[in-house]
Design a protein around this motif. Structure first.
Motif: not given
Length: 488
Positions: A84-87, A182-189, A193-195, A223-229
């Motif tokens: 369900l969560l992009g695994g 509200v959903v946080d901007p997961v992609g940018e965060i 973190a990855a950087a 976007p918020f799940d494992f599909s987000v790098p």
């Protein structure tokens, strides 16, 4: 009631006593308790969960070699959550006792994964669930709180990125945050973190099982799940919008190496080698089996229908609240949670002409439970609603009673805390609070020293609102200690 009767009671007598005790609780079905419980409104779902619970409750999740049924069910449940969560095929997970345990383990795994960091820290938006502060407290990790946008209540990606340093072992975002939905901007965060080579956890405890279905229904879910790098772990509670019996949550990791830090083993004693995947050792198979059964019974299409009903109820309630004079929904909720506050009566006052805590009392008198939330930074005092599928069809009744509750609160006027009591509160030190000072606060709040609750909570909440957060914590912990005493 004595601790144990001298002779065992008849089973029906015991159950009758239990039913009598439960009669004082808020209802857990019918959509009238808009916090703490999740009601699908589907007939027979609870009975299925309880039957599965009873079948597996004697089995012990401590040893999967002794109880392979639990191993199979856990892998099935984790696979469903990951799907369900992009695994991916590499995604792994653990079933836990609830969202707090999942969040604790996410922090623990991140800390253990960076033992080279002497003073580990976790970067949190100010709206992150308190479970992460509990994890920081328990595991010796410093919580770095980052202010959120004061209007949208979403995490600020630039501020979150700036807070990451050489001590950071984990960055957290919410999908959605509990307080405002509200959903946080997961992609940018996650990218920030990855950087920096830091793990990124998404707390989707309350939204993880409903947001994907809302997206399929056309909702603009960020976007918020494992599909987000960059997302390395996600928590999702099944006793929320998967409508499983309490308490079951899943902590997912993007790959097995990330999960290893929350596993525990101990062979250096004369007993069996203790192996734990979660904080618990012995754990009943009941909650896991109940969740497994409910997931398989409802199915994908069933959850889509439940999400459709929940979405419709949320939209109707949000629109209706906006039509009630003096009320305003906070932020722009993405999911199924609503928080609303009071609008100022006019530019001269800047304050509502009624008390929201009184509104909560008036709603309870009408058979509804809405959850008061105290002011925090830019978030004013508000009332919180957790909307479920069971609220579909009951929106008009709720809104009619809410409008009446606001009128009653307006007629009653604001709840006043005596100035001398406010001054006394301001002089208290939570770290040195004495028993005498605590008893004085209880008396001022109208609370009995035996822990009995008053019928109306507005005066108590008004007093607590006047206390700084740290003092409020201490006072409520002391009061909790009064409640949990034999004979109370």
């Amino acid at each position: 009631m004595t601790a144990l009767p001298p002779d065992g009671l008849d089973a029906e007598d015991v159950l009758a006593q239990l039913r009598a005790l439960r009669s004082a609780d808020m209802p857990t079905h019918g959509g009238r308790t808009l916090a703490y419980v999740y009601d699908s409104g589907r007939r027979g779902l609870d009975e299925l969960g309880m039957a599965a619970y009873a079948l597996a409750s004697p089995a012990n999740g401590l040893d999967p070699t002794a109880f392979p049924s639990l191993l199979r069910m856990e892998n099935d449940v984790v696979a469903a959550a990951a799907g369900l969560l992009g695994g991916t095929t590499a995604t792994v997970g653990s079933v836990t006792s609830g969202g707090t345990e999942s969040c604790l383990l996410a922090v623990l795994a991140a800390r253990e994964g960076r033992r080279d960091v002497a003073a580990p820290a976790v970067v949190l938006p100010a709206t992150a669930h308190a479970a992460f502060r509990k994890a920081a407290h328990l595991f010796g990790v410093r919580a770095v709180e980052v202010p959120v946008d004061p209007v949208t209540f979403r995490a600020d990606p630039a501020a979150m990125a700036a807070a990451i340093d050489e001590h950071t072992v984990l960055v957290v975002a919410s999908a959605p945050s509990y307080a405002h939905g509200v959903v946080d901007p997961v992609g940018e965060i996650a990218a920030a973190a990855a950087a920096r080579g830091v793990r990124m956890h998404v707390d989707a405890c309350i939204g993880g099982w409903v947001l994907p279905y809302l997206r399929r229904l056309g909702a603009a879910v960020p976007p918020f799940d494992f599909s987000v790098p960059g997302v390395t772990s996600i928590s999702v509670d099944l006793h929320k919008y998967a409508y499983c019996p309490k308490g079951v949550s899943v902590l997912l990791h993007a790959d097995p190496a990330l999960r290893g830090g929350h596993y525990f083993a101990s062979a250096d004693w004369p007993g069996y080698t203790m192996l734990n995947t979660t904080i618990q050792s012995t754990k009943s198979g009941g909650p896991l089996a109940a969740a497994w059964a409910v997931l398989r019974h409802v199915g994908d299409d069933g959850y889509l229908r439940l999400a459709r009903d929940t979405r419709a109820a949320t939209a109707a309630l949000r629109e209706g609240i906006g039509r009630i004079a003096g009320l305003r929904v906070l932020g722009d909720p993405d999911a199924t949670l609503l928080a609303f506050t009071g609008e100022p009566a006019g530019p001269a006052t800047g304050e509502p002409d009624f008390d929201l805590f009184t509104v909560a009392d008036e709603m309870r008198a009408r058979g509804w439970y809405v959850q008061p939330q105290f002011a925090h930074r830019s978030s004013p005092v508000n009332l919180h609603l957790t909307v479920t599928a069971a609220n579909r069809g009951g929106e008009d009744a709720f809104l009619t009673d809410l409008a009446a509750a606001v009128r009653a609160a307006r007629a009653a006027g604001p709840v006043a805390v005596a100035p001398e009591l406010v001054a006394a509160i301001g002089a208290l030190d939570p770290d040195t609070l004495t028993a005498e000072q605590f008893e004085g606060l209880l008396a001022g709040a109208g609370l009995a020293g035996d822990g009995a609750l008053p019928e109306r909570m507005a005066p108590v909440n008004a007093l607590l609102a006047a206390a700084p957060a740290r003092l409020r914590e201490r006072v409520l912990l002391e009061f909790l200690g009064l409640l949990y005493r034999p004979g109370s």
